[in-house]
Design a protein around this motif. Structure first.
Motif, PDB file in Angstrom:
ATOM      1  N   PRO A 216       0.767  -1.167   0.102  1.00  0.00           N
ATOM      2  CA  PRO A 216      -0.405  -0.097   0.138  1.00  0.00           C
ATOM      3  C   PRO A 216       1.204   1.257   0.038  1.00  0.00           C
ATOM      4  CG  PRO A 216       0.224  -0.569   2.386  1.00  0.00           C
ATOM      5  CD  PRO A 216       0.818  -1.711   1.563  1.00  0.00           C
ATOM      6  N   GLU A 217       2.193   1.245  -0.641  1.00  0.00           N
ATOM      7  CA  GLU A 217       2.818   2.713  -1.020  1.00  0.00           C
ATOM      8  C   GLU A 217       1.908   3.506  -1.781  1.00  0.00           C
ATOM      9  OE1 GLU A 217       5.664   3.431   0.462  1.00  0.00           O
ATOM     10  OE2 GLU A 217       5.143   1.299   2.036  1.00  0.00           O
ATOM     11  N   ALA A 218       2.615   4.550  -1.129  1.00  0.00           N
ATOM     12  CA  ALA A 218       2.456   5.452  -2.207  1.00  0.00           C
ATOM     13  C   ALA A 218       2.782   5.334  -3.736  1.00  0.00           C
ATOM     14  CB  ALA A 218       2.302   7.127  -1.846  1.00  0.00           C
ATOM     15  N   SER A 219       2.651   6.209  -4.295  1.00  0.00           N
ATOM     16  CA  SER A 219       3.221   6.678  -6.294  1.00  0.00           C
ATOM     17  C   SER A 219       3.936   7.085  -5.794  1.00  0.00           C
ATOM     18  CB  SER A 219       2.072   7.718  -6.716  1.00  0.00           C
ATOM     19  OG  SER A 219       2.228   7.996  -8.060  1.00  0.00           O
ATOM     20  N   LYS A 220       5.032   6.200  -6.815  1.00  0.00           N
ATOM     21  CA  LYS A 220       6.420   6.724  -6.807  1.00  0.00           C
ATOM     22  C   LYS A 220       7.032   7.683  -8.439  1.00  0.00           C
ATOM     23  CE  LYS A 220       8.382   2.987  -4.039  1.00  0.00           C
ATOM     24  NZ  LYS A 220       6.484   2.699  -3.674  1.00  0.00           N
ATOM     25  N   ASN A 221       6.005   7.739  -8.822  1.00  0.00           N
ATOM     26  CA  ASN A 221       5.926   8.106 -10.464  1.00  0.00           C
ATOM     27  C   ASN A 221       5.988   9.547  -9.905  1.00  0.00           C
ATOM     28  OD1 ASN A 221       5.500   5.642 -11.809  1.00  0.00           O
ATOM     29  ND2 ASN A 221       3.754   5.474 -12.304  1.00  0.00           N
ATOM     30  N   GLU A 247      -7.129   4.416   1.952  1.00  0.00           N
ATOM     31  CA  GLU A 247      -6.443   6.017   1.473  1.00  0.00           C
ATOM     32  C   GLU A 247      -5.784   6.560   0.464  1.00  0.00           C
ATOM     33  OE1 GLU A 247      -6.384   9.200   2.494  1.00  0.00           O
ATOM     34  OE2 GLU A 247      -7.179   8.381   4.765  1.00  0.00           O
ATOM     35  N   TRP A 248      -6.897   7.151  -0.532  1.00  0.00           N
ATOM     36  CA  TRP A 248      -6.433   7.726  -1.655  1.00  0.00           C
ATOM     37  C   TRP A 248      -5.558   8.864  -1.332  1.00  0.00           C
ATOM     38  CZ3 TRP A 248      -7.871   4.082  -4.784  1.00  0.00           C
ATOM     39  CH2 TRP A 248      -8.893   3.577  -5.236  1.00  0.00           C
ATOM     40  N   ASN A 249      -5.679   9.440  -0.481  1.00  0.00           N
ATOM     41  CA  ASN A 249      -4.347  11.141  -0.487  1.00  0.00           C
ATOM     42  C   ASN A 249      -3.206  10.420  -0.580  1.00  0.00           C
ATOM     43  OD1 ASN A 249      -4.116  13.387   0.137  1.00  0.00           O
ATOM     44  ND2 ASN A 249      -3.876  13.263   2.199  1.00  0.00           N
ATOM     45  N   SER A 250      -3.149   9.008   0.687  1.00  0.00           N
ATOM     46  CA  SER A 250      -1.917   8.378   0.967  1.00  0.00           C
ATOM     47  C   SER A 250      -1.190   8.000   0.071  1.00  0.00           C
ATOM     48  CB  SER A 250      -1.872   7.480   1.966  1.00  0.00           C
ATOM     49  OG  SER A 250      -3.192   6.208   2.232  1.00  0.00           O
ATOM     50  N   LEU A 251      -2.156   6.793  -1.083  1.00  0.00           N
ATOM     51  CA  LEU A 251      -1.592   6.080  -2.129  1.00  0.00           C
ATOM     52  C   LEU A 251      -1.197   7.562  -3.325  1.00  0.00           C
ATOM     53  CD1 LEU A 251      -4.391   3.589  -3.161  1.00  0.00           C
ATOM     54  CD2 LEU A 251      -1.589   3.423  -2.609  1.00  0.00           C
ATOM     55  N   ILE A 252      -1.131   8.471  -2.996  1.00  0.00           N
ATOM     56  CA  ILE A 252      -0.815   9.925  -3.821  1.00  0.00           C
ATOM     57  C   ILE A 252       0.893  10.908  -3.127  1.00  0.00           C
ATOM     58  CG2 ILE A 252      -1.409  12.136  -5.250  1.00  0.00           C
ATOM     59  CD1 ILE A 252      -2.834   9.238  -5.902  1.00  0.00           C
ATOM     60  N   LYS A 253       0.099  11.024  -1.780  1.00  0.00           N
ATOM     61  CA  LYS A 253       1.309  11.810  -1.009  1.00  0.00           C
ATOM     62  C   LYS A 253       2.100  12.154  -0.451  1.00  0.00           C
ATOM     63  CE  LYS A 253      -0.013  16.130   0.633  1.00  0.00           C
ATOM     64  NZ  LYS A 253      -0.118  16.805   1.684  1.00  0.00           N
ATOM     65  N   GLY A 254       1.391  10.638   0.001  1.00  0.00           N
ATOM     66  CA  GLY A 254       2.445   9.231   1.009  1.00  0.00           C
ATOM     67  C   GLY A 254       2.385   9.739   2.135  1.00  0.00           C
ATOM     68  N   LYS A 320       2.459   6.355  11.969  1.00  0.00           N
ATOM     69  CA  LYS A 320       1.739   6.733  10.213  1.00  0.00           C
ATOM     70  C   LYS A 320       3.050   7.112   9.501  1.00  0.00           C
ATOM     71  CE  LYS A 320      -2.999   7.081  11.219  1.00  0.00           C
ATOM     72  NZ  LYS A 320      -3.639   8.363  11.735  1.00  0.00           N
ATOM     73  N   ALA A 321       4.557   7.555   9.856  1.00  0.00           N
ATOM     74  CA  ALA A 321       5.696   8.057   9.376  1.00  0.00           C
ATOM     75  C   ALA A 321       6.554   7.070   8.996  1.00  0.00           C
ATOM     76  CB  ALA A 321       5.811  10.034  10.518  1.00  0.00           C
ATOM     77  N   LYS A 322       6.956   7.482   7.879  1.00  0.00           N
ATOM     78  CA  LYS A 322       8.266   6.810   7.477  1.00  0.00           C
ATOM     79  C   LYS A 322       9.270   6.913   8.528  1.00  0.00           C
ATOM     80  CE  LYS A 322       6.778   5.580   3.337  1.00  0.00           C
ATOM     81  NZ  LYS A 322       6.996   4.087   2.979  1.00  0.00           N
TER      82      LYS A 322
END
Length: 404
Positions: A216-221, A247-254, A320-322
């Motif tokens: 479930p990582e965010a987009s890397k593009n 969580e759509w926001n997390s898939l874009i912003k991460g 929730k952070a990296k």
């Protein structure tokens, strides 16, 4: 009137730049020069075949339908790029003109409805640039200019990236609004990415859901979200009642990551840092002049009395952070643990206590051991000793982490 609305991120960034009036006014008045337009059109004609309405009436009929649905009044011209094999489509916008360039054998591989999905996506770019007096187009030019400036912070590059990713989702939503069938839009998307003439949208949705469950990582593009993210966004924007816990926001912003902060996340991390500093200097015995000076080095306007977030609120954010964020806050704690020699080991004990409450104990312990060059046994012995001393301080009535 169409119901295609920009994402919250687009509005937030637009409003952010509008507050900088001189910058906004300069970019708003920066129009494309006539020579640039002439050169663009000349280059376009040299490298493409222009599809006219007589020889390709079906293409322009599709465009007419799209324009009616999206309320677009552009003068649209479609071109086929020379010597291109990869399926693609792009749009260039010059005032009220929309120039769409097709690449590869797109018109033969895609069905008429899939062609409609692709053209609707491209024309949604035009719509995005024209709505609200062109403010989102101005915003994009500002953030791209900042991202391309070598003097700019990396956060501007990340901000430009996220703005663009959300723009592509906006344009996908335009395709869905026109086609009214997410499977058609997904089929077009997968065909464009694979070059296959036959694909199964339902099968790809299952594949996309499998990816999300495992990773479930965010987009890397940089410019377009991955096809599986776009496909799931298309399906579940239509079938909201069936939407999984994504969580759509997390898939874009991460998640918060020190390496990929945008300009808004930068401010968030600054705020969280301030709040952690307030926790650190909460006890009177920690509030020495040396510690105060270090606070001022972090933030020149720092004040101890300003109310900050609670320990639990900060812990939830940090959880929730990296890892990079965990390490950053751990080094902040270590800074204050070592800055005042008069506090001896009490400050280290107190920061270990804070780390535990913030769910940073693993990261902080690792960094303390590394920086103090301690073995696991030596660290454990030191930890037991200083925590005993800290208990004595608390027993003597000194205020600490749990007292207001």
């Amino acid at each position: 009137m169409n119901t295609l609305a920009p994402f919250a991120y687009h509005n937030t960034l637009r409003d952010h730049f509008k507050q900088r009036k001189k910058t906004w006014e300069w970019f708003q008045s920066d129009t494309i020069k006539e020579k640039q337009i002439t050169k663009f059109k000349s280059d376009l004609l040299k490298n493409t075949y222009r599809l006219d309405k007589t020889s390709h009436p079906e293409v322009y009929e599709i465009i007419r339908e799209i324009q009616e649905i999206l309320f677009i009044d552009a003068d649209v011209t479609v071109y086929q790029e020379y010597n291109s094999t990869q399926l693609n489509a792009g749009i260039s916008i010059v005032e009220k003109e929309a120039h769409i360039v097709l690449s590869g054998n797109l018109l033969k591989i895609l069905s008429p409805e899939e062609v409609k999905a692709v053209l609707a996506h491209e024309l949604s770019h035009y719509l995005f640039f024209k709505i609200e007096d062109g403010s989102f187009e101005v915003t994009q030019r500002i953030i791209i200019a900042l991202a391309n400036d070598y003097r700019s912070d990396d956060a501007y590059i990340q901000t430009a990236r996220i703005y663009q990713l959300y723009l592509e989702l906006y344009c996908d939503a335009g395709s869905l609004l026109v086609c009214k069938d997410y499977k058609t839009v997904i089929s077009a998307l997968v065909k464009m990415n694979t070059g296959l003439s036959e694909v199964n949208a339902d099968s790809y949705i299952l594949q996309a859901e499998e990816i999300i469950k495992k990773d479930p990582e965010a987009s890397k593009n940089f410019s377009h979200p991955e096809a599986y993210i776009r496909s799931l966004a298309l399906k579940y924007s239509r079938d909201k009642e069936l939407s999984p816990a994504i969580e759509w926001n997390s898939l874009i912003k991460g998640a918060l990551d020190l390496e990929t902060l945008d300009i808004f996340q930068q401010k968030e991390v600054q705020k969280y840092t301030r709040d952690i500093l307030k926790l650190i200097i909460a006890p009177d015995w920690m509030n020495t002049s040396t510690v105060q000076n270090l606070c001022k080095k972090y933030f020149s306007d720092f004040t101890r009395t300003a109310k900050g977030m609670s320990v639990d609120e900060l812990a939830d954010i940090i959880k929730k952070a990296k890892t990079s964020i965990h390490d950053y806050f751990s080094y902040v704690l270590l800074d204050f643990a070592r800055v005042d020699a008069d506090l001896e080991e009490l400050a280290l004990g107190y920061t270990l206590e804070i780390a535990e409450q913030l769910q940073l104990q693993e990261a902080y312990s690792k960094i303390v051991r590394k920086e103090l060059k301690l073995t696991a046994r030596a660290f454990k012995t030191l930890q037991e000793k200083i925590l005993q001393e800290l208990v004595k301080v608390n027993e003597n009535g000194e205020n600490g982490l749990y007292q207001e």
